[in-house]
Design an enzyme around this catalytic site. Structure first.
Site, mmCIF file in Angstrom:
data_model
loop_
_atom_site.group_PDB
_atom_site.id
_atom_site.type_symbol
_atom_site.label_atom_id
_atom_site.label_comp_id
_atom_site.label_asym_id
_atom_site.label_seq_id
_atom_site.Cartn_x
_atom_site.Cartn_y
_atom_site.Cartn_z
ATOM 1 N N ASN A 22 -4.137 6.086 -0.727
ATOM 2 C CA ASN A 22 -3.504 6.360 0.564
ATOM 3 C C ASN A 22 -2.897 7.754 0.634
ATOM 4 O O ASN A 22 -2.775 8.327 1.721
ATOM 5 C CB ASN A 22 -2.464 5.291 0.902
ATOM 6 N N HIS B 205 -2.801 -3.106 -6.048
ATOM 7 C CA HIS B 205 -3.203 -2.786 -4.673
ATOM 8 C C HIS B 205 -4.706 -2.959 -4.495
ATOM 9 O O HIS B 205 -5.500 -2.150 -4.975
ATOM 10 C CB HIS B 205 -2.760 -1.352 -4.331
ATOM 11 N N SER C 281 0.828 -1.208 0.000
ATOM 12 C CA SER C 281 0.000 0.000 0.000
ATOM 13 C C SER C 281 0.857 1.250 0.000
ATOM 14 O O SER C 281 0.349 2.341 -0.228
ATOM 15 C CB SER C 281 -0.909 -0.006 1.224
ATOM 16 N N GLU D 33 -5.822 -0.559 -7.391
ATOM 17 C CA GLU D 33 -4.889 0.400 -7.981
ATOM 18 C C GLU D 33 -3.834 -0.405 -8.738
ATOM 19 O O GLU D 33 -3.160 -1.260 -8.158
ATOM 20 C CB GLU D 33 -4.215 1.245 -6.902
#
Ligand code: CAA
Length: 284
Positions: A190, A140, A119, A152
């Site tokens: 994130n 991800h 991540s 992702e």
């Protein structure tokens, strides 16, 4: 390039979910953990998740058995040798991941594409340890994997177009919506989510409101399924702390610095849902 034989290294929260959605998509899956004990726990997670769908009448018992039958469980990385795509989903530790990719690079056929579910670590750095940076990509997934629709797809300067397109097609085959991001710290989600979740901890630490009111504010004011303190607990406070350290190292911006309260909670062993205690008490 079509991925039909999938390997997943790590059968924890994320790895078990990735193995499940790939097998649900009809793909042949090998799931690897370091010990029989962890493998059994991972398999139980998949059985529990599929069991929910059976209980709700959304999946037949026969389909559940067929999905489980498509997953081979192993403790050997050598079983990844014939895979088209291997997704690594082990603990968020650079050295541990680098070692696994070194071993996978040796064990897998030259055409195998390697992917990391990290991540926050740099995909470029993970790829650089292998002999195949053109066949290396970030994939991800989000927690809980069977429920969250996003993947992702993280492309480095070295990832080939063909590998990137095939990775997007794989995500779609697993029923997900792929978004493409460059290999910048935290990718898309994130980079935006972590400062928000840390801000909620700072707000709580500074005594602005109770944890319930902070969470209700975002749930009922903005329609989020979970409030930010609940979500911190759900992701895991240790995970949040380490993601923060990595992003702060990358950007040197205070908004990515883990709040002191988060650090103290991790030091105390309050890791969120998984440890039974975080911002909330889950022991019951
Ligand atoms: N595994 C499989 N299915 C699950 C599940 C799990 N762990 N948890 C919930 N579900 C399923 C349920 O079976 C149910 O399915 P149906 O709709 O088919 O009936 C559905 O999800 C909703 O579950 P519940 O009704 O039990 O609970 P809920 O409505 O409170 O939803 C939730 C639970 C899906 C977790 C929801 O609270 C949510 O979306 N929370 C936000 C999660 C989130 O933001 N995740 C991203 C975290 S960030 C991340 O992962 C990236 C990172 O790098 C840190």
């Amino acid at each position: 390039m079509e991925f039909s034989k999938i390997g997943v290294v790590g059968c924890g929260q994320m790895g078990s979910g990735i193995a499940e959605v790939a097998a649900k998509a009809g793909l042949d899956v090998v799931s690897r953990e370091v010990s029989d004990d962890l493998l059994a726990k991972g398999k139980a997670k998949i059985e529990k998740s599929l069991g929910r769908a059976v209980d709700k009448g959304k999946l037949s018992a026969e389909d559940r058995d067929a999905i489980l039958g498509r997953i081979k469980f192993t403790t050997s990385l050598d079983d990844m040798g014939d895979r088209d795509l291997v997704v690594e989903a082990v603990t968020e530790d650079l050295q541990v991941k680098l070692k696994i990719f070194l071993e996978l690079d040796k064990a897998c056929k030259p055409e195998t594409v390697l992917a990391s579910n990290t991540s926050s670590l740099s995909i470029t750095e993970l790829a650089a340890g292998t002999s195949r940076p053109d066949k290396f990509i970030g994939l991800h997934f989000f927690n809980p994997v069977p429920v969250m629709k996003l993947v992702e797809v993280v492309k480095t300067v070295a990832s080939s177009e063909e590998v990137t397109d095939s990775a997007k097609a794989f995500a779609e085959k697993c029923g997900k919506v792929p978004v493409l991001a460059k290999d910048g710290g935290g990718f898309i989600v994130n980079r935006l989510l972590v400062p928000y979740l840390f801000d909620a901890i700072l707000v709580y630490q500074n005594g602005l409101a109770t944890r319930e009111d902070i969470d209700n504010g975002m749930k009922f004011g903005c329609g989020h399924p979970m409030g930010p303190l609940e979500l911190n607990d759900f992701i895991g406070l240790d995970t949040m702390y380490y993601i923060g350290l990595i992003l702060f190292e990358e950007f040197k911006e205070p908004r990515f610095a883990p709040p002191p309260l988060l650090k103290r909670m991790v030091q105390a062993g309050y890791l969120g849902r998984k440890s039974g205690r975080g911002f909330y008490d889950y022991s019951k």
